[in-house]
Design a protein around this motif. Sequence first.
Motif, mmCIF file in Angstrom:
data_model
loop_
_atom_site.group_PDB
_atom_site.id
_atom_site.type_symbol
_atom_site.label_atom_id
_atom_site.label_comp_id
_atom_site.label_asym_id
_atom_site.label_seq_id
_atom_site.Cartn_x
_atom_site.Cartn_y
_atom_site.Cartn_z
ATOM 1 N N LEU A 1 0.829 -1.202 0.000
ATOM 2 C CA LEU A 1 0.000 0.000 0.000
ATOM 3 C C LEU A 1 0.865 1.253 0.000
ATOM 4 O O LEU A 1 0.599 2.222 -0.694
ATOM 5 N N PHE A 2 1.945 1.206 0.794
ATOM 6 C CA PHE A 2 2.855 2.354 0.817
ATOM 7 C C PHE A 2 3.431 2.609 -0.559
ATOM 8 O O PHE A 2 3.595 3.748 -0.987
ATOM 9 N N GLU A 3 3.717 1.511 -1.251
ATOM 10 C CA GLU A 3 4.280 1.651 -2.590
ATOM 11 C C GLU A 3 3.265 2.332 -3.502
ATOM 12 O O GLU A 3 3.614 3.229 -4.279
ATOM 13 N N ARG A 4 1.981 1.916 -3.376
ATOM 14 C CA ARG A 4 0.925 2.498 -4.217
ATOM 15 C C ARG A 4 0.694 3.973 -3.878
ATOM 16 O O ARG A 4 0.324 4.760 -4.725
ATOM 17 N N ALA A 5 0.932 4.247 -2.598
ATOM 18 C CA ALA A 5 0.631 5.606 -2.153
ATOM 19 C C ALA A 5 1.753 6.583 -2.475
ATOM 20 O O ALA A 5 1.745 7.726 -1.999
ATOM 21 N N GLU A 6 2.714 6.103 -3.256
ATOM 22 C CA GLU A 6 3.863 6.937 -3.610
ATOM 23 C C GLU A 6 3.442 8.293 -4.182
ATOM 24 O O GLU A 6 4.004 9.343 -3.793
ATOM 25 N N PRO A 7 2.424 8.351 -5.095
ATOM 26 C CA PRO A 7 2.042 9.654 -5.683
ATOM 27 C C PRO A 7 1.576 10.669 -4.644
ATOM 28 O O PRO A 7 1.652 11.883 -4.891
ATOM 29 N N LEU A 8 1.131 10.187 -3.490
ATOM 30 C CA LEU A 8 0.672 11.152 -2.483
ATOM 31 C C LEU A 8 1.844 11.849 -1.813
ATOM 32 O O LEU A 8 1.688 12.856 -1.124
ATOM 33 N N GLY A 9 3.024 11.262 -2.005
ATOM 34 C CA GLY A 9 4.241 11.915 -1.560
ATOM 35 C C GLY A 9 4.316 12.090 -0.066
ATOM 36 O O GLY A 9 3.914 11.190 0.693
ATOM 37 N N PRO A 10 4.849 13.198 0.370
ATOM 38 C CA PRO A 10 5.113 13.381 1.795
ATOM 39 C C PRO A 10 3.848 13.539 2.623
ATOM 40 O O PRO A 10 3.922 13.643 3.843
ATOM 41 N N ALA B 1 -8.652 0.165 -4.370
ATOM 42 C CA ALA B 1 -9.369 1.310 -3.800
ATOM 43 C C ALA B 1 -8.433 2.509 -3.679
ATOM 44 O O ALA B 1 -8.790 3.650 -4.032
ATOM 45 N N LEU B 2 -7.189 2.230 -3.250
ATOM 46 C CA LEU B 2 -6.224 3.311 -3.113
ATOM 47 C C LEU B 2 -5.923 3.925 -4.471
ATOM 48 O O LEU B 2 -5.826 5.154 -4.615
ATOM 49 N N ASP B 3 -5.808 3.059 -5.462
ATOM 50 C CA ASP B 3 -5.558 3.557 -6.817
ATOM 51 C C ASP B 3 -6.672 4.505 -7.261
ATOM 52 O O ASP B 3 -6.419 5.562 -7.857
ATOM 53 N N ARG B 4 -7.914 4.136 -6.966
ATOM 54 C CA ARG B 4 -9.039 4.993 -7.358
ATOM 55 C C ARG B 4 -8.935 6.368 -6.705
ATOM 56 O O ARG B 4 -9.122 7.400 -7.333
ATOM 57 N N ILE B 5 -8.566 6.355 -5.450
ATOM 58 C CA ILE B 5 -8.431 7.619 -4.722
ATOM 59 C C ILE B 5 -7.356 8.481 -5.370
ATOM 60 O O ILE B 5 -7.523 9.684 -5.601
ATOM 61 N N ILE B 6 -6.235 7.791 -5.689
ATOM 62 C CA ILE B 6 -5.119 8.552 -6.264
ATOM 63 C C ILE B 6 -5.531 9.142 -7.600
ATOM 64 O O ILE B 6 -5.241 10.307 -7.914
#
Lengths: 293, 444
Positions: free
Chosen positions: A200-209, A242-247
Amino acid sequence: MRALIAKRKSTTRDPAPSKWRYRLQRWMLTPTFVATLRLGIPLALIAIIVTTFFSDPDNRAMISDTLAEAKTSLQHRPEFMVHQLKVEGATPQIEEQVRRVVQVAFPISSFNLDLESLKTNVSSLNTVSQAVVKVGEDSNLVVVVTPREPVAIWRDGSVLNLLDTEGVFSGALETRADRPDLPLIAGEGAFASIQEALRLFERAEPLGPRVRGLVRIGERRWDLVLDRDQRIQLPSDDPSAALDRIIVLNAAHKLLERDVAVVDMRNAARPTVRLTTEAANALRRVSERRVDQ
Amino acid sequence: MRDLYDSQRAMRNMRKAAMQRGVVAILDIGTSKIACLVLRFDGTEDFKNADGIGSLAGQSQFRVIGAATTRSRGVRFGEVDAMQETERAIRTAVQAAQKMANVRVDHVIACLSGARPSSYGLEGAIDIDGGTVSDSDIGRVMAACDVPDYGTDREVLHAQPINFALDHRSGMLDPRGQVGNKLTTDMHMLTVDRVALQNLYFCVKRCDLELAGLASSAYVSGISSLVEDEQELGSACIDLGGGSTGISIFMRKHMIYADAVRMGGDHVTSDISMGLQVPMATAERIKTFYGGVMATGMDDREMIEIGGDTGDWEHDRRTVSRAELIGIMRPRVEEILEEVRLRLDAAGFEHLPSQQIVLTGGASQIPGLDGLAAKILGQQVRLGRPLRVQGLPQAATGPAFSGAVGLTLFAAHPQDEWWDFEIPAETYPARSLKRAVRWFKDNW
C-alpha cells in the motif's frame, strides 16, 4: 613264546605311536578340534583375563579415569582451543547483543562448544535474521550475523518498534526522527500484515510526503492517514485498487487537497466523502444562504 | 543267519556314511606287513561296464591320498595273534597314512588272509508263478538258499549271488523284469573263523576306528590282479602272502571258490633261518637279496656272506653258495604250490574253460617262481601285479600290495552280497495278507 612282559629294550625297533599320541594326531586332524584349539582357547583365555580384570571396580575406575584424562588432554591441545569471539556483519548494537547472548568462558576447547545451541541463541535475537556460527581460523569463534533489515516502524502507544519484511520486531526507536525514511504503521496486529502495508505504501507513492502512515483497524483493514488528519478508509478486500481509485480521483479533482476529513472506500460501490466540520458548516451555510435568496 | 544279515547291513551303512564323508581307509592286515591306504571319493559315478545286477551298495570314483606300510607284529597265518602288538602296528600304519593324507579317517575297510576260509556253493529256488521278477523276489530267492551247517564258530564273510536261472534259462546276470515260473540262484558263500574275525574287529575298534567292510584277502587280490578276460573265462589267483597263501577262483567275473593254505613266505624265511642258523631278520634279508627257486651252474659259484655278531670269527665269516640257499627255499615253495594244486583240484579247477593261474603277493617275487609254478600248477601261469589305481605311490604298486589295491577296488565298487538285498518278503504282513486273499479266492 613271545615275552608277555614288555622288555625295556627291544632287539627290533618298531616305532609305534602310543595310544595317546595316536589320538592326539587324530584330534589334530579334526577340523573342528583344530579350530577350537586355534581360536576358541585363545579367545577363552582373553575373555577370562578381561573379565577378571574388569570385575575389580578399582580397575574399571582406573580405565575410565585414564580414558577421560586422555580425552581431556587431547581436547585441550592448543590446536583445538578457541580464544575469542568474533562477530562479523553486525552493527555495534547487534554485536553487543550477540556478545551478551554468547556466554562462553574463553579459552575453551572447540570440542566443548555447542555450536548448534549458540546458533539457535543468536538466531533467536530479534535483530538477527540469520546467523552462522563456526570455529574459524586463528582459533576464533566466529559468528557471522545477517541483521534484520527494518522496513517499517510500528507504533504501539508511545513505543516505536522496527519491523522487517516478515513482520518481526528488529529493534526499537527512540524517536520517529531517527528513521524518517521508514513508513509508519500502527494498530493492533499491524505487523502481521506488513507485506500488505508495504504494498500500500508503494501504491501511495504519488501522495508523496502527505502520507503519515497506515493504521490497522480491527486487524482487518487499513486506514491510510495523511497529514491534516485526513483518512482514507480502505476496504479489507483489495485495498490497493481502492487506493488507486483515490489517487486517480486526487489527480483529477484534487480530492485530497479539499477540506475532506475521511474518504470512505470501505464499500467500493459507494465511495463516501466526509467533510471536516468547518467545511460541512460552511457548506451548510452556503446552501442555507442559497435557500434564503 | 539273521544277526549276521543285520551286522553286515550295519557295516554297509557304515560304508555309506564313509562314502558321504568321502574318506575311507583301507587296511590290509597281513602276516608280514600291514598296509593302510586312505581313499578319497569324488562322488558316486556309474562304472561303464557294470554287468549283472547293478551295485546296490553304491559305486564311486576314488583317489589314494595316503599310503603307509609297516612291519606287521602279532599276526600269524593271517590271523591276529597278539592283539596289543597288532593294534600298535595298525596304529602306526593308520597314523602314517593319515599324516600323508592330512585328513582324519574314521572308517576302515579291512581284509584278512587267514582264518581258514571255506567256500560253499548254495542253491535256492522260489516260485514266482508266471509273474515278473522283482527286487524282492531276488531277496527272497537268496533267502531260500539252503544254508549248510557251517558250524557255530564260523561267520559268513561273503555271500554273493553268482548266477540266476529262470525256468530253464541259466547264466542270467540280471533276471529282474523277466517273466518266468521258477527263479533259482547259485550263491557262493565264504565262511571264516568267528574268533579271528572278532579279534580283527576288536583290534580295529581299539584304534578308534569303525569297521565299514570286511573282505577276504584272496578275493580282493583276485579283483586287483586278474585282468578282465581272466575273470570272465575262469582263472585262479594265488596270493602268496607272508603267513598264508590265498587261493581264489574267478569265473564270469564272480568269485566261485576261495581257500587258503596256511603257509607262505615267512615259512621260507624260517627255513632259511633254521638251515643257515641265522636270525630271522638276516634270513629275510638273504631271501630278498639272493633268494631263488631255480638253480643254475652259476649259483654254485656265487657265495653269500651270511654274517653274524657272535664274536666268533669262524661263525661270523660263514658263507653259503646261492645254490645251497635255493636248495633250502625250493622244497618249501614246492610244498606250498603242491598244497595249492591240491586245493585247486579239490575245487574242480580243471573243469573251467580257461585255467589261467596268476601268482601274486609278496612271495611271488622270488626269481624263477613262475617256472617252478608252471611245473606244478600247469602251463598257464603268469606273475600278476595289481591294477593301477589313481594316486597310488610307486612303492605300493608291487605284487605285495595286490591285496590292498584290491581292497580299494572292493571299497569303491563292492559286489552285491546277499545282505544288499531287502529282507525276505515273507516277514511283511502285507504278503501274508495277500496270501490269505489268494487262499480265499482259491477255495471259494
